[in-house]
Design an enzyme around this catalytic site. Sequence first.
Site: not given
Ligand code: CMC
Length: 430
Positions: A306, A364
């Site tokens: 998240h 989720d």
């Molecule tokens: N599985 C594997 N690796 C992950 C995941 C995941 N679900 N989420 C983040 N990472 C890794 C990502 O690859 C990155 O690695 P590195 O630092 O080596 O590049 C690191 O963790 C940070 O990720 P980020 O994408 O920079 O983090 P963010 O804050 O931009 O993204 C997120 C948050 C929710 C979009 C992401 O965690 C994700 O895509 N999760 C899966 C989708 C999901 O479950 N979304 C629902 C969110 S809760 C509902 C809502 O509030 O809308």
Amino acid sequence: MSEKTATLTIGDQSWSMPIHSGSIGPDVIDITKLYGQTKAFTYDPGFTSTASCSSEITYIDGDEGVLLYRGYAIDELAENGDFLETCYLLLYGELPNHAQKEDFDRRVTRHTMIHEQMTRFFSGFRRDAHPMAVMVGVVGALSSFYHDSLDISDPHQRMIASLRMIAKMPTIAAMAYKYYIGQPFVYPKNSLDYSANFLHMCFSTPCEDYPIDPILARAMDRIFILHADHEQNASTSTVRLAGSSGANPFACIAAGIACLWGPAHGGANEAALLMLQEIGTPDRIPEFVARAKDKNDPFRLMGFGHRVYKNYDPRAKIMQKTCHEVLAEVGHADDPLLQVAMELERIALTDDYFIEKKLYPNIDFYSGITLKALGFPTAMFTVLFAVARTVGWIAQWKEMIEDPHQKIGRPRQLYTGAAPRDYLPYDKRD
Ligand code: CMC
């Protein structure tokens, strides 16, 4: 007047900027005069360090796993209250007393039907249209029916538009579902409470009643409470940005629904369930965990991670409990998907990659299995999120419109395109 200041130094020049403190949470550095003074912008793609507004509605402490609506902890609201109480709280700032609650419930209930002519919109959509596509279209179209609540400068009209959307969203969502599965629309039954009525509109048919199971209706209600608001997330920011131009509230909420649809936001519950189905059995989990860790593989564990919660999503704990209650009630306690989910959660919580990156299950992760057990197809999951989030979007939109300092949202950019160049007439090009 703010007492604390921050100093920005560029070369040999320094500027002082006020620091504002909220009631709780991080301070903000006020950079509203920055461009005028320095001719520089701040750069923050994804808004990871930017407070786009001040708000009194919802508070999140991502490190501590805290979520408060108007100061009340999410677990207390979900355990003790109902969704319409949460709606009242988000809209008006206080929990309702008895008379206020009865009046509010009555006013919402009075608005549950939609204009009969709107029912014809649905037949314009392809039979296999995703229900979220239908939601974006039909909710946007509310503004073509309810002309008497479009004047955003009139507080009464703002409130009527708000009640209309909270009341009509379940009706439209249920109709999108019925259209999707090819069944006739079921009209709202105002003797039922909000969530039971929604289940009734989704699952009864003209030839068969849907007996309301109080455990399932309560679970639906709790899911709505958990999703009701979440501070300045992508769809809420979209609603605020759309509303900042003075657009009507129905159009703004339609914009929020469009944003919510994406798999990184509201679409994640659908994606999480599809992923659990793809994994299928616990013995295949290591393969998927390895893929999630592989930098060259775009695969992510859906339902994990998240932007804000770096400890635990407090909603996920309640969702997990609700999930177990629903599965036990419908006799799916040994659902293989649940076994996969629990084992995946266990592995991810003990795996160094997920611990280091602070990737915990989010709401989720469990909501997909729960909604499936309630009888919804995956395509409806994000629609249910939209039904619940409508009140949050509206409360945030109202707060923005009622802020005397409100102005149109207009971010700037770091331009990296071509420098000025001469136009080459068509006949001079190859
Ligand atoms: N599985 C594997 N690796 C992950 C995941 C995941 N679900 N989420 C983040 N990472 C890794 C990502 O690859 C990155 O690695 P590195 O630092 O080596 O590049 C690191 O963790 C940070 O990720 P980020 O994408 O920079 O983090 P963010 O804050 O931009 O993204 C997120 C948050 C929710 C979009 C992401 O965690 C994700 O895509 N999760 C899966 C989708 C999901 O479950 N979304 C629902 C969110 S809760 C509902 C809502 O509030 O809308």
